[in-house]
Design a protein around this motif. Structure first.
Motif, short mmCIF file in Angstrom:
data_model
loop_
_atom_site.label_atom_id
_atom_site.label_comp_id
_atom_site.label_asym_id
_atom_site.label_seq_id
_atom_site.Cartn_x
_atom_site.Cartn_y
_atom_site.Cartn_z
N PRO A 1 -1.33 10.40 -8.97
CA PRO A 1 -2.21 9.49 -8.23
C PRO A 1 -1.49 8.73 -7.11
CG PRO A 1 -1.71 8.61 -10.40
CD PRO A 1 -1.21 10.02 -10.39
N ASP A 2 -0.21 8.37 -7.34
CA ASP A 2 0.53 7.63 -6.33
C ASP A 2 0.79 8.48 -5.10
OD1 ASP A 2 0.57 5.52 -8.04
OD2 ASP A 2 2.60 5.88 -8.78
N VAL A 3 1.13 9.75 -5.32
CA VAL A 3 1.40 10.66 -4.21
C VAL A 3 0.14 10.85 -3.37
CG1 VAL A 3 2.00 13.03 -3.57
CG2 VAL A 3 3.26 11.88 -5.39
N LEU A 4 -0.99 11.02 -4.03
CA LEU A 4 -2.25 11.20 -3.32
C LEU A 4 -2.64 9.95 -2.54
CD1 LEU A 4 -4.54 13.27 -5.71
CD2 LEU A 4 -3.42 14.01 -3.61
N SER A 5 -2.35 8.79 -3.12
CA SER A 5 -2.68 7.54 -2.45
C SER A 5 -1.89 7.40 -1.15
CB SER A 5 -2.37 6.36 -3.38
OG SER A 5 -2.60 5.14 -2.73
N VAL A 6 -0.61 7.74 -1.20
CA VAL A 6 0.24 7.68 0.00
C VAL A 6 -0.24 8.71 1.02
CG1 VAL A 6 2.56 8.08 0.90
CG2 VAL A 6 2.26 6.80 -1.23
N MET A 7 -0.56 9.91 0.54
CA MET A 7 -1.03 10.96 1.44
C MET A 7 -2.32 10.56 2.15
SD MET A 7 -2.08 14.92 0.56
CE MET A 7 -0.52 15.23 -0.25
N GLU A 8 -3.23 9.95 1.40
CA GLU A 8 -4.51 9.53 1.98
C GLU A 8 -4.29 8.43 3.03
OE1 GLU A 8 -9.03 8.32 0.53
OE2 GLU A 8 -7.38 8.20 -0.88
N LYS A 9 -3.41 7.48 2.71
CA LYS A 9 -3.13 6.39 3.66
C LYS A 9 -2.54 6.95 4.95
CE LYS A 9 0.53 3.81 3.24
NZ LYS A 9 1.52 2.80 2.76
N ARG A 10 -1.57 7.85 4.83
CA ARG A 10 -0.92 8.41 6.01
C ARG A 10 -1.87 9.30 6.81
NH1 ARG A 10 5.14 9.50 3.41
NH2 ARG A 10 5.87 7.34 3.78
N TYR A 11 -2.73 9.98 6.11
CA TYR A 11 -3.73 10.81 6.80
C TYR A 11 -4.65 9.93 7.64
CZ TYR A 11 -7.89 13.74 7.43
OH TYR A 11 -8.96 14.41 7.97
N GLN A 12 -5.11 8.82 7.07
CA GLN A 12 -6.02 7.93 7.78
C GLN A 12 -5.33 7.28 8.97
OE1 GLN A 12 -9.07 7.98 7.37
NE2 GLN A 12 -9.35 8.86 5.34
N ILE A 13 -4.05 6.93 8.84
CA ILE A 13 -3.32 6.34 9.97
C ILE A 13 -3.17 7.36 11.08
CG2 ILE A 13 -1.11 5.39 10.74
CD1 ILE A 13 -0.76 4.23 7.91
N LEU A 14 -2.74 8.58 10.72
CA LEU A 14 -2.55 9.62 11.72
C LEU A 14 -3.87 9.98 12.40
CD1 LEU A 14 -0.29 11.43 12.86
CD2 LEU A 14 -0.94 13.16 11.17
#
Length: 341
Positions: A13-26
């Motif tokens: 879950p932590d990895v997905l949370s980071v991935m989602e945050k970075r996707y939204q920023i990019l």
């Protein structure tokens, strides 16, 4: 059987949370580019300290380019965004929202953009980009594209590029007259910009948006106007927005007695000069020069673009009488308001 995304949610879950945050920023950088760090931080609600570390990460991974004018997504970053889009939509629940919204509105296709355009201007840009991409898929041979006015359609025009048409022939025509409202969001202006950005052609319709039946009849006898109206009727693609009833009435400088009528009838939305209530019933009709709702069944492709939670009632009401083959392009703000309020 659990999908891969569901398994990842359970195990990482932590990895997905980071991935989602970075996707939204990019993704935000992509829609706002070129953009400065402070402006981006304020728009997406992150502190500049946190955003600074994410920007450094993107830079090291060659996902963004930093120029004097601001940050832009690199070619490699754009590839990453495209490859992640489907997965991130599943993680965020957008795919499921699209499925539910299709059922609720009885439509064949719904596309939902993350965010709420009432709160973030870049979401309107995202709606424009998605509409441009979906329209490009519809182009075959010769095309006449009828376009309504409004800020959302102006956003679509901003997203068109010279490679949009390829070898296709494009003719942009205004869905209706537009003299009397802000020049920048008039259908004539938007069509001109679309033609300029794609290398296509356009025709203008220089008549008032609202005319009396008598004046309308006199206008249609003019050869030039008659020719343009004929082209509008031949459109194989229609792009249009859906407006909030009172906002549209005020924008058009509607007479006070008509505004009272619209309010008394509890109108919530407007499209093609028709004001409708929450049941989708037309409560007031403005005589307009151009495309009429009764012309839409003969159009091959219809793209309706509207976003923001404030537009939810208007979208839901309009879709009760809309052509069911219409493609609705909206955002999370509107979708959540329609589905869960």
């Amino acid at each position: 059987m659990h999908s891969m995304v569901e398994i990842q949610k359970l195990l990482m879950p932590d990895v997905l949370s980071v991935m989602e945050k970075r996707y939204q920023i990019l993704r935000s950088i992509y829609f706002m580019e070129p953009v400065g760090r402070r402006t981006l931080a304020q728009t997406i609600g992150l502190s500049e300290r946190i955003l600074r570390s994410e920007v450094e990460f993107f830079k090291k991974q060659h996902l963004i380019d930093i120029q004097n004018s601001g940050m832009k997504v690199s070619e490699q970053g754009l590839t990453v965004l495209k490859e992640l889009e489907s997965m991130m939509n599943e993680i965020s629940g957008i795919n499921e929202m699209e499925r539910k919204l299709k059922e609720v509105l009885n439509l064949q296709e719904v596309i939902i953009v993350p965010g709420n355009s009432d709160e973030a201007p870049w979401v309107t840009a995202a709606l424009g980009r998605v509409c441009a991409r979906r329209m490009k898929e519809m182009l075959i041979g010769d095309n006449i594209i009828a376009v309504s006015g409004g800020s959302t359609m102006a956003a679509v025009a901003d997203m068109l590029t010279p490679d949009f048409a390829g070898r296709k022939n494009l003719l942009f025509v205004p869905a209706r007259g537009g003299i009397g409202e802000d020049v920048e969001i008039q259908a004539n202006t938007i069509c001109s910009k679309m033609a300029e950005k794609t290398g296509g052609k356009h025709r203008a319709l220089y008549v008032p948006d609202q005319v009396s039946p008598e004046v309308y009849q006199s206008f249609t006898k003019e050869p030039f106007i008659k020719e343009v109206l004929s082209l509008i009727e031949q459109a194989n693609i229609v792009l249009h927005g859906i407006g909030d009833a009172m906002a549209m009435a005020l924008r058009r400088n509607t007479r006070p007695e008509v505004i009272e009528k619209i309010e008394a009838a509890h109108a919530v939305g407007e499209a093609f000069g028709n004001y409708f209530n929450e049941d989708g019933q037309v409560v007031h009709k403005v005589p307009i020069a151009g495309l009429q709702p009764e012309d839409l069944p003969h159009v091959e492709h219809i793209l309706a673009v509207a976003g923001g939670a404030s537009k939810a009632k208007a979208i839901k009401a309009y879709m009760k009488s809309a052509i069911k083959s219409s493609v609705l392009i909206t955002d999370e703000g509107a979708a959540k308001e329609i589905l869960y309020s």
